[in-house]
Motif scaffolding. Structure first.
Motif, PDB file in Angstrom:
ATOM      1  N   ILE A 181     -22.289  30.758  86.468  1.00 51.18           N
ATOM      2  CA  ILE A 181     -22.378  28.804  86.023  1.00 51.18           C
ATOM      3  C   ILE A 181     -23.686  28.920  85.529  1.00 51.18           C
ATOM      4  CG2 ILE A 181     -21.038  27.251  86.415  1.00 51.18           C
ATOM      5  CD1 ILE A 181     -19.524  28.443  88.772  1.00 51.18           C
ATOM      6  N   HIS A 182     -23.714  28.454  84.684  1.00 50.01           N
ATOM      7  CA  HIS A 182     -24.930  27.793  83.650  1.00 50.01           C
ATOM      8  C   HIS A 182     -24.776  26.357  83.514  1.00 50.01           C
ATOM      9  CE1 HIS A 182     -29.759  29.175  82.322  1.00 50.01           C
ATOM     10  NE2 HIS A 182     -29.236  28.162  82.290  1.00 50.01           N
ATOM     11  N   ALA A 183     -25.198  25.475  84.542  1.00 58.12           N
ATOM     12  CA  ALA A 183     -25.026  24.374  83.163  1.00 58.12           C
ATOM     13  C   ALA A 183     -25.883  24.206  82.448  1.00 58.12           C
ATOM     14  CB  ALA A 183     -25.096  23.269  84.602  1.00 58.12           C
ATOM     15  N   LEU A 184     -25.825  23.129  81.005  1.00 58.79           N
ATOM     16  CA  LEU A 184     -27.057  22.874  80.171  1.00 58.79           C
ATOM     17  C   LEU A 184     -26.645  21.745  80.539  1.00 58.79           C
ATOM     18  CD1 LEU A 184     -29.400  24.032  78.137  1.00 58.79           C
ATOM     19  CD2 LEU A 184     -26.908  24.288  76.764  1.00 58.79           C
ATOM     20  N   PHE A 224     -21.981  25.988  80.795  1.00 62.91           N
ATOM     21  CA  PHE A 224     -21.094  24.359  81.151  1.00 62.91           C
ATOM     22  C   PHE A 224     -21.962  22.565  80.696  1.00 62.91           C
ATOM     23  CE2 PHE A 224     -20.614  21.462  85.054  1.00 62.91           C
ATOM     24  CZ  PHE A 224     -19.452  20.880  84.798  1.00 62.91           C
ATOM     25  N   ILE A 225     -22.038  22.404  79.914  1.00 66.11           N
ATOM     26  CA  ILE A 225     -22.185  21.177  79.318  1.00 66.11           C
ATOM     27  C   ILE A 225     -21.965  20.072  79.809  1.00 66.11           C
ATOM     28  CG2 ILE A 225     -22.940  19.791  77.350  1.00 66.11           C
ATOM     29  CD1 ILE A 225     -23.056  22.043  75.713  1.00 66.11           C
ATOM     30  N   GLY A 257     -29.525  18.630  71.434  1.00 71.64           N
ATOM     31  CA  GLY A 257     -29.277  19.835  71.208  1.00 71.64           C
ATOM     32  C   GLY A 257     -28.636  20.932  71.464  1.00 71.64           C
ATOM     33  N   LYS A 258     -27.439  20.336  72.455  1.00 69.96           N
ATOM     34  CA  LYS A 258     -27.585  21.359  73.403  1.00 69.96           C
ATOM     35  C   LYS A 258     -25.616  21.890  72.172  1.00 69.96           C
ATOM     36  CE  LYS A 258     -26.119  17.618  76.164  1.00 69.96           C
ATOM     37  NZ  LYS A 258     -26.388  17.066  75.628  1.00 69.96           N
ATOM     38  N   VAL A 295     -32.469  22.745  81.208  1.00 69.32           N
ATOM     39  CA  VAL A 295     -32.474  21.409  80.762  1.00 69.32           C
ATOM     40  C   VAL A 295     -33.298  20.870  79.170  1.00 69.32           C
ATOM     41  CG1 VAL A 295     -33.152  18.478  81.105  1.00 69.32           C
ATOM     42  CG2 VAL A 295     -32.727  19.991  83.167  1.00 69.32           C
ATOM     43  N   MET A 296     -32.391  19.949  78.331  1.00 70.41           N
ATOM     44  CA  MET A 296     -32.554  20.180  77.137  1.00 70.41           C
ATOM     45  C   MET A 296     -33.396  18.940  77.022  1.00 70.41           C
ATOM     46  SD  MET A 296     -31.106  22.964  74.293  1.00 70.41           S
ATOM     47  CE  MET A 296     -31.533  22.109  73.332  1.00 70.41           C
ATOM     48  N   ARG A 297     -34.386  18.432  75.984  1.00 71.05           N
ATOM     49  CA  ARG A 297     -34.645  16.960  75.338  1.00 71.05           C
ATOM     50  C   ARG A 297     -35.079  17.719  74.236  1.00 71.05           C
ATOM     51  NH1 ARG A 297     -39.694  15.102  77.673  1.00 71.05           N
ATOM     52  NH2 ARG A 297     -38.664  16.124  79.184  1.00 71.05           N
ATOM     53  N   ASP A 298     -35.545  16.864  72.589  1.00 74.51           N
ATOM     54  CA  ASP A 298     -35.691  16.735  71.654  1.00 74.51           C
ATOM     55  C   ASP A 298     -35.982  18.060  71.251  1.00 74.51           C
ATOM     56  OD1 ASP A 298     -36.408  14.341  71.279  1.00 74.51           O
ATOM     57  OD2 ASP A 298     -38.569  14.102  72.190  1.00 74.51           O
TER      58      ASP A 298
END
Ligand code: ATP
Ligand code: MG
Lengths: 519, 356
Positions: A41-44, A204-205, A51-52, A221-224
């Motif tokens: 289970i990979h959380a985003l 899982f977002i 940009g998810k 974790v994403m940013r920009d």
């Protein structure tokens, strides 16, 4: 680490390398590397507009990347359409559900992968397979029900069954919990764990950090448009994740001093309201809001909050009762005349009631005031003033948009919300009604909106906050009213209220004070 | 449309006929009135039913088609022209000429359907404008060619309207046509019969087959259809072309089944009334058929209004003027259908181009 987990760790089912996607004016994905193991289970996580959804849409074949490659089980694949994605065992539950309301559950599930007998759709075998899947994963759905009659929580189960029906091994869930009640979230987590136990992999977002710690094996974790990092929940904490997302320290706790309530701005007396189906959903509600205080209305969604707010803001005719705004009787008045008494409204459904989606940001920012100077001069719009206004508000409220002239529909959810907040708070107001003001927002934006609400309160504005998030209610309110089945169970002072007490009231249990005293 | 409503509409048609029978019984035998009214009802309803089915295929797939009127007119012309050309110039026998004329009409409709699909699906032109283009195009082309081919000296027919090969013949529908009294009503022409068959087929296709499920999906929520791997554009193309083919058959009715001649503008708004029947019928084949039949019955009533003459008091005599009498079927249909049908709901994505 057990042997079993080791083998899971070994097999990489999905990998993206250098995915890049540019929209006019934005780099939505910038060389994104992401990977997913079998049974994981990979959380985003990431800010609004990070940009998810774009990355997931690329994996699911809805968008074509400008550069980069996708690997499944180590082999490069070319996913040109959702058909390809489905064939490769990828399933996706979209941020906005992809169900057809007038179709039955079975029809929605089979659509695109129908079984036929001769010329006829084989409804019976589909229903049987749906029941089998429901049973296997604890996803209770009735194949013959019409989707339009189902609550969102059940619709979501339908979406998940729909993916499993197509034998998805990789399941993408884009903000599945944004619209669920706490109980529904619990049920969803059980399902997700059951899926992972059976060797399916889940992306899982979410924006809710607590949920990440409750279910995720790993967190990216994403940013920009870029990946900031991937961590394990044991190695991190909420504050650190928040900082990774936003790129600075986030104050997760709201800082506010004591309230200094002034005169009454809003008084509601014995209000009765019916919903569209003619059910009485607000059954005799009375309360008041004073200047300089926040009255929180807590309660599980669907206990009459929506209709209450609609009646207060003029969007729905109350059946009986009285709404008084600063001495004006505004019961059943038009939204404009209510707005002109100094009421601001952040609606629950931003796309439906808050924005005109095809209009540019500029016009959306003057929806309540376009007919007044300086925006209108002798019946004509003054575009200079409107443009100037939007430049100022976009800067002041940090709305991320390539330009103020793009249609507001192209903004990410969080930035759409900021446009509404900017519009509502930028005129002189006496009362702010905020209904689920932070739904679907990232921690940075939540922090910001909470700060704004406290600032409005301190400036002497009355605030009526309606939220299903108990944390939000407790953090912001000075007094808390709990709504259950169309009535206010009780109103508590925020200093005295405890989580347990509120939880019980929200479930409709009214404690007998004497009974406790007697123990 | 549920069965209860459908039954109710059938009842109303019977009531309309009953009224005329009662009023007219002193002058004409009831059997004659019933048979003639049923015959009028069916023949008026035939092109309307087909037009409405055409609209149903298009709109269930999410494409509004107000070009049905034009499709019918152009098909009526080319079907007619084809039949005459085969019969008089190529000396084909009348019957095969007529049947090939029907084929020409159907293909004309299909081609215009293709044009509408290109405009509205590929180029995402406003669908109302696309339909209007087809209507104007059809009026222009048929008017021009009609004059050039049939009335200009030195044209292929030598400036004289040639003798037509007649109309499609009636045939006995087994069993039904042998019924006593009303048996005659079931001696029908092929297009009228195929309209009824197509109602049944369309109902089956839309609600029981894979094709129908996908068609309705792209008309309700094209994005959802796209996410499960359905090619939205292809589904819409196919359905709009099918709609065109059916509108073509409706066109053939005018010149090959009803009367053996073509006149400019002869469809006279029937395409638009078909769309009304589709809407009144809530985008369902049986509903549209029932609405078309109500309109047909109202028209039959109007034709028989002479029986009512004596019943009209002299101060209301102005009611007998042609333009008021002409309104009767429209008003009657509107009152009956709005009363019974109530609220109708179009497919959710009707008229919206799909942008990925
Ligand atoms: N179809 C589109 N056309 C133009 N720009 C788009 C489109 N889709 C997304 N964007 C832009 O791409 C960026 C990333 O959007 P995306 O929806 O992937 O964000 P997100 O991380 O899912 O945010 P949220 O948490 O608010 O859902 C945003 O700036 C958005 O405005
Ligand atoms: Mg998103």
């Amino acid at each position: 680490m057990t042997n079993d987990q080791m083998t899971h760790e070994m097999s990489l089912v999905l990998q993206t390398k250098g995915i890049t996607k540019r929209f006019p004016g934005v780099l939505a994905n910038d060389h994104v590397d992401f990977d997913l193991y079998k049974g994981e289970i990979h959380a985003l996580l990431g800010e609004n507009g990070a940009g998810k959804t774009t990355l997931m849409n690329i994996i699911y074949g809805l968008y074509r990347p400008d550069a980069g490659a996708i690997f499944l089980d180590g082999r490069p694949v070319d996913i040109r359409s959702s058909k390809d994605a489905i064939a490769h065992g990828i399933g996706m539950v979209h941020q906005h559900f992809m169900l057809i309301p007038v179709f039955t559950v079975a029809e929605n599930i089979m659509l695109g992968s129908e079984t036929v007998r001769g010329l006829m759709l084989d409804q019976r075998s589909v229903a049987a397979r749906v029941r089998e899947l429901s049973h296997q994963y604890g996803l209770d759905v009735d194949p013959d029900a019409y989707v339009r009659d189902l609550p969102v929580g059940v619709q979501q189960r339908v979406e998940i069954v729909k993916a499993l029906y197509r034998e998805a091994d990789i399941l993408i869930l884009d903000e599945p919990t944004a619209v669920l009640t706490p109980q529904e979230v619990e049920d969803l987590f059980k399902v997700i764990r059951a899926l992972a136990d059976r060797g399916k992999s889940v992306i899982f977002i979410t924006h809710k950090l607590k949920e990440v710690f409750a279910v995720a094996d790993r967190i990216t974790v994403m940013r920009d448009g870029r990946v900031v990092g991937t961590v394990r929940p044991q190695e991190t904490n909420e504050a650190q994740l928040a900082a990774m997302m936003v790129g600075r320290e986030v104050i997760l706790k709201v800082e506010k001093g004591p309230a200094h309530p002034g005169e009454e701005v809003l008084r509601v007396e014995n209000l009765h309201v019916f919903d569209d189906r003619g059910v009485e959903t607000v059954r005799g509600v009375s309360f008041f809001v004073r200047a300089g205080e926040v009255l929180g209305i807590a309660g599980v969604q669907g206990n009459g909050q929506t209709e209450l707010v609609e009646a207060l803001t003029g969007l729905r005719q109350p059946h009986s009762g009285k709404v008084v705004m600063l001495e004006h009787d505004v019961t059943g008045k038009s939204p404009r005349s209510i707005i002109e008494t100094g009421m601001a409204h952040i609606p629950e459904d931003r796309q439906r009631y808050g924005l005109v989606l095809p209009f540019p940001v500029t016009d959306n920012l003057v929806l309540c005031t376009y007919y007044l100077p300086p925006f209108a001069r002798s019946g004509m719009l003054n575009h200079e003033a409107i443009d100037e206004n939007s430049r100022e508000l976009v800067r002041k409220f940090d709305v991320r948009t390539p330009s103020p002239y793009v249609p507001v529909s192209k903004l990410s959810g969080g930035n759409q919300q900021k446009v509404i907040v900017a519009r509502e708070l930028s005129r002189p107001i006496k009362l702010l009604i905020a209904n689920q003001p932070t739904r679907g927002l990232d921690v940075g934006s939540i922090e910001y909106i909470h700060k704004v609400i406290v600032r409005m309160r301190d400036a002497g504005c009355g605030v009526l906050l309606v939220s299903a998030e108990l944390d939000e209610i407790m953090a912001l309110s000075d007094r808390i009213a709990v709504m259950y089945k169309g009535q206010i169970m009780d109103t508590l002072s925020a200093d005295e209220a405890t989580r347990e007490q509120l939880g019980l009231l929200m479930a409709g249990v009214k404690e007998e004070q004497d009974a406790i005293a007697g123990q | 449309m549920d069965w209860r409503r459908f039954g109710f509409i059938a009842l109303i048609i019977l009531v309309l006929i009953g009224v005329v029978v009662m009023v007219g019984a002193t002058q004409v035998s009831p059997t004659v009135i019933v048979v003639s009214m049923l015959a009028t009802t069916i023949s008026v309803a035939t092109p309307l039913t087909l037009g409405a089915l055409s609209g149903i295929y298009c709109e269930r797939a999410g494409v509004v088609n107000i070009g049905i009127e034009g499709m019918m007119l152009a098909s009526a012309f080319f079907g007619w022209f084809g039949a005459i050309y085969l019969n008089t110039i190529l000396k084909v026998a009348p019957m095969p000429s007529l049947l090939l004329g029907v084929v020409a009409a159907i293909l004309t409709g299909g081609l215009l359907g293709l044009l509408h699909a290109v405009l509205s699906v590929t180029y995402k032109v406003d669908q109302i404008i696309g339909g209007t283009v087809i209507n104007i195009l059809a009026i222009g082309i048929t008017g021009f060619l009609n004059r050039q081919l049939f009335f200009e000296k030195g044209s292929i027919f030598g400036g004289e309207v040639p003798h037509a090969p007649g109309v499609l013949p009636r045939f006995h529908i087994p069993l039904l046509a042998d019924l006593p009294l009303v048996g005659r009503v079931f001696e029908q022409q092929p297009i009228a019969v195929s309209a009824v068959v197509l109602v049944l087929v369309t109902h089956f296709v839309l609600f029981y087959t894979r094709w129908g499920l996908r068609t309705r999906a792209v008309g309700e929520h094209p994005r959802a259809a796209d996410t499960v791997g359905i090619n939205v554009a292809r589904m819409r193309y196919a359905n709009v072309i099918i709609g065109g083919l059916i509108a073509g058959l409706a066109g053939a009715y005018f010149t090959l089944e009803s009367v053996p001649s073509f006149e400019p503008l002869m469809t006279n708004g029937r395409g638009f009334i078909s769309l009304a029947a589709m809407i009144f019928g809530n985008w369902s084949p049986f509903g549209a058929w029932a609405s078309a039949l109500v309109f047909g019955a109202a028209q039959a009533l109007q034709i028989n209004l002479q029986f009512f003459r004596e019943q009209i008091p002299p101060q209301w005599a102005f009611l007998q003027q042609a333009y008021i009498v002409g309104l009767v079927p429209y008003l009657l249909t509107m009152v009956i259908l709005t009363g019974i049908i109530g609220k109708t709901t179009p497919p959710a994505a009707d008229g919206q181009p799909y942008e990925k």
